[in-house]
Design a protein around this motif. Sequence first.
Motif, mmCIF file in Angstrom:
data_model
loop_
_atom_site.group_PDB
_atom_site.id
_atom_site.type_symbol
_atom_site.label_atom_id
_atom_site.label_comp_id
_atom_site.label_asym_id
_atom_site.label_seq_id
_atom_site.Cartn_x
_atom_site.Cartn_y
_atom_site.Cartn_z
ATOM 1 N N LYS A 33 0.604 -1.275 -0.023
ATOM 2 C CA LYS A 33 0.146 -0.086 -0.042
ATOM 3 C C LYS A 33 0.784 1.253 -0.043
ATOM 4 O O LYS A 33 0.443 2.164 -0.543
ATOM 5 N N THR A 34 1.838 1.355 0.687
ATOM 6 C CA THR A 34 2.902 2.289 0.743
ATOM 7 C C THR A 34 4.365 1.883 0.271
ATOM 8 O O THR A 34 4.716 0.975 0.553
ATOM 9 N N ILE A 35 4.882 2.645 -0.728
ATOM 10 C CA ILE A 35 6.163 2.618 -1.435
ATOM 11 C C ILE A 35 6.995 3.670 -1.448
ATOM 12 O O ILE A 35 6.637 4.954 -1.745
ATOM 13 N N GLY A 36 8.195 3.431 -1.048
ATOM 14 C CA GLY A 36 9.214 4.558 -0.920
ATOM 15 C C GLY A 36 10.201 4.051 -2.168
ATOM 16 O O GLY A 36 10.471 2.963 -2.267
ATOM 17 N N ILE A 37 10.605 5.172 -2.901
ATOM 18 C CA ILE A 37 11.535 4.702 -4.017
ATOM 19 C C ILE A 37 12.650 5.812 -3.841
ATOM 20 O O ILE A 37 12.610 6.920 -3.808
ATOM 21 N N LEU A 38 14.044 5.334 -3.819
ATOM 22 C CA LEU A 38 14.982 6.084 -3.617
ATOM 23 C C LEU A 38 15.788 5.539 -5.109
ATOM 24 O O LEU A 38 15.719 4.420 -5.550
ATOM 25 N N PHE A 39 16.456 6.667 -5.609
ATOM 26 C CA PHE A 39 16.999 6.639 -6.943
ATOM 27 C C PHE A 39 18.233 7.693 -7.135
ATOM 28 O O PHE A 39 18.031 8.679 -6.569
ATOM 29 N N ASP A 63 0.248 4.492 -2.420
ATOM 30 C CA ASP A 63 0.842 5.817 -1.897
ATOM 31 C C ASP A 63 2.153 5.682 -2.103
ATOM 32 O O ASP A 63 3.197 4.820 -1.302
ATOM 33 N N VAL A 64 2.834 6.430 -3.284
ATOM 34 C CA VAL A 64 4.331 6.354 -3.882
ATOM 35 C C VAL A 64 5.119 7.544 -3.124
ATOM 36 O O VAL A 64 4.764 8.789 -3.359
ATOM 37 N N GLN A 65 6.086 7.617 -2.618
ATOM 38 C CA GLN A 65 6.987 8.459 -1.931
ATOM 39 C C GLN A 65 8.339 8.315 -2.866
ATOM 40 O O GLN A 65 8.796 7.242 -2.986
ATOM 41 N N LEU A 66 8.866 9.411 -3.192
ATOM 42 C CA LEU A 66 10.237 9.408 -4.103
ATOM 43 C C LEU A 66 11.188 10.284 -3.257
ATOM 44 O O LEU A 66 11.141 11.400 -2.716
ATOM 45 N N GLY A 101 14.808 12.590 6.576
ATOM 46 C CA GLY A 101 14.144 12.125 7.934
ATOM 47 C C GLY A 101 12.928 11.556 7.754
ATOM 48 O O GLY A 101 12.646 10.561 8.413
ATOM 49 N N TYR A 102 12.170 11.987 6.948
ATOM 50 C CA TYR A 102 10.623 11.415 6.816
ATOM 51 C C TYR A 102 10.842 9.966 6.035
ATOM 52 O O TYR A 102 10.344 9.165 6.554
ATOM 53 N N PHE A 103 11.896 9.779 5.082
ATOM 54 C CA PHE A 103 12.155 8.668 4.545
ATOM 55 C C PHE A 103 12.742 7.532 5.529
ATOM 56 O O PHE A 103 12.435 6.151 5.623
ATOM 57 N N MET A 104 13.679 8.155 6.414
ATOM 58 C CA MET A 104 14.181 7.025 7.307
ATOM 59 C C MET A 104 13.426 6.760 8.629
ATOM 60 O O MET A 104 13.422 5.538 9.126
ATOM 61 N N ARG A 105 12.103 7.431 8.683
ATOM 62 C CA ARG A 105 11.260 7.183 9.672
ATOM 63 C C ARG A 105 9.822 6.379 9.214
ATOM 64 O O ARG A 105 9.228 5.929 10.001
ATOM 65 N N SER A 106 9.849 6.456 8.144
ATOM 66 C CA SER A 106 8.488 6.014 7.182
ATOM 67 C C SER A 106 8.428 4.620 7.229
ATOM 68 O O SER A 106 9.443 3.880 6.625
ATOM 69 N N PRO A 107 7.391 3.890 7.941
ATOM 70 C CA PRO A 107 7.418 2.479 7.656
ATOM 71 C C PRO A 107 6.725 1.783 6.529
ATOM 72 O O PRO A 107 5.325 1.492 6.513
ATOM 73 N N PHE A 108 7.408 2.169 5.389
ATOM 74 C CA PHE A 108 6.661 1.822 3.949
ATOM 75 C C PHE A 108 6.576 0.283 4.046
ATOM 76 O O PHE A 108 7.393 -0.520 4.612
ATOM 77 N N ASP A 109 5.398 -0.128 3.399
ATOM 78 C CA ASP A 109 5.347 -1.677 3.008
ATOM 79 C C ASP A 109 6.611 -2.372 2.188
ATOM 80 O O ASP A 109 7.185 -3.182 2.362
#
Length: 170
Positions: A33-39, A63-66, A101-109
């Motif tokens: 449901k939640t996806i974090g993408i680093l690139f 819900d995708v965060q980049l 900081g948001y990325f490091m704390r977010s419990p992405f699926d």
Amino acid sequence: MIKKLKHILFYIYLYFKNKKVTERQPIPLLQAKTIGILFYADNVKQNDVLMEFVQKMKTAQKDVQLLGYMPKREFGFVYPFPFLTDKDTNWYGKPGGGTTGYFMRSPFDLLINFCTEESLPLEYISAVSPAKFRVGFNKVPENANYDLILIPKENKDISNLIQNLEHYLK
């Protein structure tokens, strides 16, 4: 010599930082449901391909965060995603607060690092992330920062990486 020292200090810091154990579980791409993408964001054409993939995921109600990384920002160009540069990191590659900081704390699926080369800031974010499942590309197989490492055979193009991801996370 200094670069090697930075790497050693970086990985020692990560080793002591990651003493707590986060329970990981494989999650298919369609169920996340939640996806974090680093690139690595230095190639505009590859960024466009990645943005198409993100739009596809958003259409599928994800819900995708980049977070993109570029060593130096090119001024005068507007990026359609948040990013960090070397100015946002300390001397050995650890990123600071803000979006990182948001990325490091977010419990992405699902956390996906599309960077195929070593990038200390993105490695750090991947390592400390409380994501349920972390995927990386072309990393050292012994790397404990990822739950799944996909190694492309010859083509490290982002569209090939996306195809591999979709194939293995069915």
